[in-house]
Design an enzyme around this catalytic site. Structure first.
Site, PDB file in Angstrom:
ATOM      1  N   TYR A 307       0.805  -1.184  -0.134  1.00  0.00           N
ATOM      2  CA  TYR A 307      -0.015   0.077   0.105  1.00  0.00           C
ATOM      3  C   TYR A 307       0.932   1.187  -0.016  1.00  0.00           C
ATOM      4  CZ  TYR A 307      -4.216   2.615   1.317  1.00  0.00           C
ATOM      5  OH  TYR A 307      -5.290   3.259   1.408  1.00  0.00           O
ATOM      6  N   TYR A 358      -5.623   5.137  -7.518  1.00  0.00           N
ATOM      7  CA  TYR A 358      -5.702   5.144  -6.149  1.00  0.00           C
ATOM      8  C   TYR A 358      -7.209   4.689  -6.015  1.00  0.00           C
ATOM      9  CZ  TYR A 358      -6.503   6.534  -1.180  1.00  0.00           C
ATOM     10  OH  TYR A 358      -6.668   6.560   0.226  1.00  0.00           O
TER      11      TYR A 358
END
Ligand SMILES: [Zn+2]
Lengths: 404, 144
Positions: A307, A358
């Site tokens: 991440y 994203y």
């Protein structure tokens, strides 16, 4: 009883990825439905088979999605608490439901549209509430809590400002440099350039990086995630059922979420985490449980989808997941160890949040599945085991190990 | 009126409850206080109902010297809102307070009257209170 190897991701689906606001006139609900139907279709399943929702970061209201799609019966609807830290862990939540016999076909998803509200705290036609809500966070909160006055006027008004504190401290403790963050951004851009779904496909050089505007020292523009719209869904079912479906199963070896209690909401409020893990991703205890459950170690991982809302947090996760010793993430990335195809551990082969899109961690799940099916754009040769993570963020952060 | 380097107060009142009011009363007098566990001496900011170290529930407010050390910081250079255009660059960071154990009692604050390009972790600072209303004084820090 463990979930180890008892479930599998059998389908992934997504909308196209869009720059912030560009997914209009679709609605987030519409995009969620598109991604879920695509994921079910990928698996050779239909809405009639779907009976569970395992979500995170308040991705959607399963009630609304189930009614809209005509799901016959919902048998499981649960969410991990907090925000993006739960993305990888929601696969574990789905697996837990399946292993416990509560549901059979569970979807995990994110649908995101930032037309009227930006997660990063920038105001869109109004004052940002970041840092003012009692439980301050990137997803906002209502009202002014008594604790808010201890943070609201600090000037830390976006996640980037907060993560800069961890990055600065890491640089101070270990001699980490901006060049190291640049290596991460450039490596991921190189991966995105070859991937048609990526929003950023122009080359990024070290010179470009150092010419970019600083946002919040030590972070510049290229250390920050993109701001995107879109939806991604993943469908999980039992290992037995997975063997009869359309795609080769991607087995869930292990999944863990959480963190040390005193990590708490640290990054998004008062930074009270103890010294010895202040400059970390908060993932160390999750990594330990994850490897124990799977019975493997970092050397067994073939590709890592970490991440990456901010480039320094990739570096700290490389340390916390044991790919290099604590404090040595900088030199580790500078030596090319995370590059595809020849690095020791290729990282974010899809380009990640920094260069592909994203969608709050779910693109990482999708990429892990493509890698283990052997159909990734930037395929790691012979990839057998993939690590996917969610967060660094408020507790819980999460990790999942997948295998083919 | 924007002042370069000084992040404007986001509130005009501390929205205090019984637990937090003593901190803001002291702030109006220019005094930095923390909530300290009567059992083990652990200091907590913001105040909390339970001591995470010993599970104690009895606390007292104690005065601190008001000095501390920059534990980490950022220089915010990009204005997230139009009204911050004349404020950036400003420095905001995490401060460890003298007279406390550190973690559990850190403050996050705007660090003013400093050169953004020469601020370093480990620099000594002291608190300054900016009275923005009759009920709220914002704690900021400035280099010693
Ligand atoms: Zn105590």
């Amino acid at each position: 009883m463990s979930i180890k190897d008892r479930t599998a991701i059998v389908g992934v689906g997504a909308t196209p990825y869009y720059n912030r606001g560009q997914s209009l006139p679709q609605t987030p609900l519409q995009m969620a439905c598109t991604a879920i139907r695509a994921a079910l279709d990928d698996a050779g399943l239909s809405v009639k088979d779907l009976d569970g929702f395992a979500i995170f970061a308040s991705a959607c209201d399963p009630a609304q999605v189930a009614a809209t799609l005509g799901v016959p019966e919902v048998r499981f609807a649960a969410s991990l608490t907090s925000g993006g830290g739960g993305s990888a862990g929601s696969i574990g939540l789905a697996s837990a439901a399946i292993v416990a016999g509560m549901a059979e076909v569970v979807v995990t998803l994110m649908t995101l549209q930032q037309a009227t509200r930006r997660l990063g705290g920038s105001a869109v036609g109004g004052q940002s509430l970041y840092g003012v809500g009692g439980r301050a966070g990137p997803y906002g909160a209502g009202g002014v809590a008594p604790e808010a006055a201890f943070s609201a006027s600090s000037g830390l008004i976006s996640p980037g400002h907060s993560f800069s504190q961890l990055a600065s401290r890491h640089m101070h403790l270990y001699g980490t440099k901006r060049e190291h963050f640049a290596h991460i951004a450039i490596t991921q851009r190189n991966n995105a350039m070859r991937r048609p779904s990526a929003l950023k496909r122009s080359p990024l050089t070290m010179e470009d990086y150092f010419n970019a505007r600083m946002i919040s020292d030590p972070l510049c523009l290229f250390d920050y995630t993109l701001e995107s719209d879109g939806a991604v869904a993943a469908v999980v079912t039992s290992a037995e059922r997975a063997r009869d479906l359309r795609q080769p199963p991607v087995y869930v070896m292990a999944s863990a979420h959480g963190g040390l209690g005193r990590w708490g909401p640290a990054i998004f409020s008062y930074f009270q985490q103890p010294d010895d893990y202040f400059a970390s991703s908060g993932h160390r205890p999750v990594a330990k449980r994850l490897y124990e459950m799977a019975g493997v170690g970092p050397a067994d991982v073939d590709v890592a989808l970490l991440y990456d809302h901010f480039s320094p947090m990739v570096l700290m996760q490389l340390e916390d997941y044991g790919f290099c010793p604590i404090g040595e993430g900088g030199p580790f990335v500078a030596e090319g160890n995370i590059a595809w195809p020849d690095g020791k551990i290729p990282v974010n082969t899809h380009g990640g949040h920094l260069s592909e899109a994203y969608i709050i961690g779910m693109t990482h799940v999708r990429e892990a599945v493509e890698q283990l099916r052997g159909v990734a754009v930037n395929q790691v040769a012979g990839a057998e085991i993939a690590l996917v993570t969610g967060g660094p963020a408020s507790l819980p952060v999460s990790g999942t190990l997948l295998r083919r | 009126m924007a002042i370069k380097g000084v992040f404007p107060a986001a509130l005009d009142d501390p929205y205090a409850n019984e637990a937090t009011q003593p901190f803001w009363d002291a702030a109006l007098r220019g005094v930095l206080t923390v909530s300290r566990c009567r059992t083990c001496g652990n200091c907590l900011l913001p105040p909390a109902p339970v001591c995470f170290q010993c599970q104690g529930e009895a606390f007292e407010w104690v005065e601190l010297p008001g000095t501390g050390t920059i534990y980490s910081f950022t220089v915010v250079r990009h204005p997230l809102r139009p009204d911050l255009a004349d404020v950036v660059p400003y420095v905001s960071g995490v401060i460890e307070l003298d007279g406390t154990q550190g973690a559990g009692c850190r403050m996050i604050a705007n660090i003013i009257e400093c050169d953004p390009d020469s601020v370093r972790i480990g620099d000594k600072v002291r608190v300054v209170f900016d009275r923005v209303s009759d009920t709220y004084a914002v704690p900021r820090f400035t280099p010693l």
